[in-house]
Scaffold this active site. Structure first.
Site, PDB file in Angstrom:
ATOM      1  N   LYS A 112       0.825  -1.209   0.000  1.00 53.56           N
ATOM      2  CA  LYS A 112       0.000   0.000   0.000  1.00 53.56           C
ATOM      3  C   LYS A 112       0.856   1.254   0.000  1.00 53.56           C
ATOM      4  O   LYS A 112       0.557   2.213  -0.704  1.00 53.56           O
ATOM      5  CB  LYS A 112      -0.930   0.027   1.216  1.00 53.56           C
ATOM      6  N   LYS A 195      -5.309 -11.230  -6.972  1.00 54.62           N
ATOM      7  CA  LYS A 195      -6.524 -11.387  -6.167  1.00 54.62           C
ATOM      8  C   LYS A 195      -7.527 -10.304  -6.549  1.00 54.62           C
ATOM      9  O   LYS A 195      -7.142  -9.203  -6.954  1.00 54.62           O
ATOM     10  CB  LYS A 195      -6.201 -11.332  -4.666  1.00 54.62           C
ATOM     11  N   LYS A 198     -10.333  -4.011  -4.724  1.00 55.12           N
ATOM     12  CA  LYS A 198     -10.837  -2.699  -5.144  1.00 55.12           C
ATOM     13  C   LYS A 198      -9.789  -1.911  -5.910  1.00 55.12           C
ATOM     14  O   LYS A 198     -10.118  -1.077  -6.739  1.00 55.12           O
ATOM     15  CB  LYS A 198     -11.243  -1.879  -3.910  1.00 55.12           C
TER      16      LYS A 198
HETATM   17  P1  TYM Z   1     -10.814  -5.965   4.086  1.00 61.82           P
HETATM   18  O1  TYM Z   1     -11.882  -4.974   4.435  1.00 61.82           O
HETATM   19  O2  TYM Z   1      -9.797  -5.575   3.101  1.00 61.82           O
HETATM   20  O3  TYM Z   1     -11.488  -7.305   3.566  1.00 61.82           O
HETATM   21  C1  TYM Z   1     -12.520  -7.958   4.271  1.00 61.82           C
HETATM   22  C2  TYM Z   1     -12.323  -9.460   4.173  1.00 61.82           C
HETATM   23  O4  TYM Z   1     -12.354  -9.887   2.802  1.00 61.82           O
HETATM   24  C3  TYM Z   1     -11.251 -10.735   2.537  1.00 61.82           C
HETATM   25  N1  TYM Z   1     -10.880 -10.623   1.118  1.00 61.82           N
HETATM   26  C4  TYM Z   1     -10.756 -11.657   0.279  1.00 61.82           C
HETATM   27  N2  TYM Z   1     -10.912 -12.986   0.451  1.00 61.82           N
HETATM   28  C5  TYM Z   1     -10.719 -13.786  -0.622  1.00 61.82           C
HETATM   29  N3  TYM Z   1     -10.393 -13.321  -1.853  1.00 61.82           N
HETATM   30  C6  TYM Z   1     -10.219 -12.004  -2.076  1.00 61.82           C
HETATM   31  N4  TYM Z   1      -9.917 -11.566  -3.299  1.00 61.82           N
HETATM   32  C7  TYM Z   1     -10.402 -11.106  -0.979  1.00 61.82           C
HETATM   33  N5  TYM Z   1     -10.307  -9.765  -0.851  1.00 61.82           N
HETATM   34  C8  TYM Z   1     -10.610  -9.493   0.441  1.00 61.82           C
HETATM   35  C9  TYM Z   1     -10.152 -10.239   3.470  1.00 61.82           C
HETATM   36  O5  TYM Z   1      -9.177 -11.215   3.685  1.00 61.82           O
HETATM   37  C10 TYM Z   1     -10.941  -9.912   4.717  1.00 61.82           C
HETATM   38  O6  TYM Z   1     -11.124 -11.056   5.514  1.00 61.82           O
HETATM   39  N6  TYM Z   1      -7.538  -5.716   7.862  1.00 61.82           N
HETATM   40  C11 TYM Z   1      -8.829  -6.242   7.493  1.00 61.82           C
HETATM   41  C12 TYM Z   1      -9.967  -5.807   8.377  1.00 61.82           C
HETATM   42  C13 TYM Z   1      -9.770  -6.035   9.834  1.00 61.82           C
HETATM   43  C14 TYM Z   1      -9.859  -7.279  10.519  1.00 61.82           C
HETATM   44  C15 TYM Z   1      -9.662  -6.981  11.886  1.00 61.82           C
HETATM   45  C16 TYM Z   1     -10.092  -8.584  10.104  1.00 61.82           C
HETATM   46  C17 TYM Z   1      -9.520  -5.090  10.778  1.00 61.82           C
HETATM   47  N7  TYM Z   1      -9.463  -5.640  12.000  1.00 61.82           N
HETATM   48  C18 TYM Z   1      -9.680  -7.986  12.841  1.00 61.82           C
HETATM   49  C19 TYM Z   1     -10.102  -9.596  11.079  1.00 61.82           C
HETATM   50  C20 TYM Z   1      -9.899  -9.291  12.435  1.00 61.82           C
HETATM   51  C21 TYM Z   1      -9.164  -5.774   6.074  1.00 61.82           C
HETATM   52  O7  TYM Z   1      -8.704  -4.744   5.644  1.00 61.82           O
HETATM   53  O8  TYM Z   1     -10.105  -6.492   5.426  1.00 61.82           O
END
Ligand code: TYM
Length: 332
Positions: A112, A195, A198
């Protein structure tokens, strides 16, 4: 009941298919068997610049989508991260526990920050993983349902929890990642080596759940496959076809071998046409339900108020214990 916790960012507006298949779908299933805490991580979202009105709207939109996906506030605790101040408080403690080098090795940060450039990379983006560690440890979560891209953050969580426990005595549950092999990584429909995300280069490769269903059907039908015609699951040789099979299988419950058999001797067109229809059948009611939850702001906000109250009770207890273990003088 074992406990699960997970979070999703509100920034995106519409969730994409990767968010749903990789994470949210598991959240819905786990609320039946686990003591489940799910949140919209608005404090993580502000690590990059946000428009205030947009952030507010997107936070409610994220909650509406989680409800539309099947989260039931009677079965899980659903809340917004900033409504529980203990996240920021324990986040600070985790910043003080993590090594600078250790934090510098987080690949999501490296990716990022490379994209944003040094001047637009905030310190918050750097400390983002330690806030995530706090999110998880506050609830003493046993398991954390996420996609593959969060695995390294889960490793950090385990390391910091073990470090704290080793220094100050048993305080935190060491959480396990809950990552389903099949859907851990959903790929971009135009570039099946990347993957779905967005920040993808080509919007045609990204399925937004709230897009016009017709547009979604079109994206599925123009998904990149290969020059062969055989429908077979083979991640290395046939990444595009394998991705479509994974999506099909997860949404319909048919196993991949069943699908391979079903499409034997048929071309990619047949698979794509069917999958387009399956997607449309999935997103159409999802959009309607999301809009219904969104229209009733009062109910939505009251769900969040109850969720925050339940979450705070747990979070406050863990924070108090943590402060005490570290020797922070309690206020009289
Ligand atoms: P975020 O908001 O980017 O994504 C939410 C969830 O979607 C999953 N994900 C995917 N899984 C499979 N294939 C893909 N192409 C794909 N793109 C996204 C992500 O792995 C995620 O599970 N840091 C985290 C949010 C967070 C969090 C936490 C998660 C903050 N605190 C505590 C678990 C526990 C995030 O940015 O997810």
């Amino acid at each position: 009941r074992p406990r699960v916790l997970s979070g999703i960012q509100p920034t995106a507006g519409s969730f994409h298919l990767g968010n749903y298949l990789g994470a949210v779908r598991q959240w819905v299933a786990l609320q039946e068997s686990h003591d489940a805490f799910y949140m919209v991580v608005d404090l993580h979202a502000i690590t990059v610049a946000q428009d205030p009105a947009q952030l507010r709207a997107n936070t409610r939109l994220a909650v509406a989508q989680l409800l539309a996906a099947g989260l039931d506030p009677e079965r899980c605790t659903l809340f917004v991260q900033s409504h529980v101040p203990e996240h920021a408080q324990l986040g600070w403690v985790m910043n003080c526990l993590a090594g600078f080098g250790e934090a510098s090795r987080m690949t999501q940060f490296k990716d990022k920050s490379a994209r944003h450039g040094a001047d637009r990379t905030t310190v918050g983006l750097f400390t983002y993983p330690m806030l995530m560690v706090a999110d998880i440890l506050l609830y003493q979560a046993d398991e954390v349902p996420v996609g593959e891209d969060q695995r390294q953050h889960l490793e950090l969580t385990r390391n910091l929890a073990e470090r704290f426990n080793g220094t100050y005595g048993d305080t935190f549950t060491i959480p396990d990642p809950y990552i389903l092999k099949e859907t851990a990584k959903i790929y971009d429909l135009q570039d099946p080596s990347a993957k779905m995300s967005k920040s993808t280069a080509n919007p045609k490769g990204l399925i937004n759940l709230l897009d016009e269903p017709k547009a979604t059907a079109k994206k599925v039908k123009s998904a990149v496959t290969d020059t062969d015609t055989v429908i077979r699951f083979d991640r290395a040789e046939k990444p595009g076809v394998s991705n479509l099979l994974t999506i099909h299988s997860t949404l319909t419950g048919a196993s991949v071998p069943e699908l391979e058999q079903k499409y034997e001797g048929k071309g990619y067109g047949a698979l794509k046409t069917d999958l387009a229809e399956i997607m449309v059948d999935f997103v159409t009611p999802f959009r309607t339900r999301t809009q219904e939850y969104l229209d009733d702001t009062e109910t939505l906000d009251s769900i969040l108020a109850k969720g925050a109250e339940k979450a705070r009770a747990v979070a406050a207890e863990t924070l108090a214990l943590t402060y005490d273990r570290m020797g922070l003088l309690p206020a009289k």
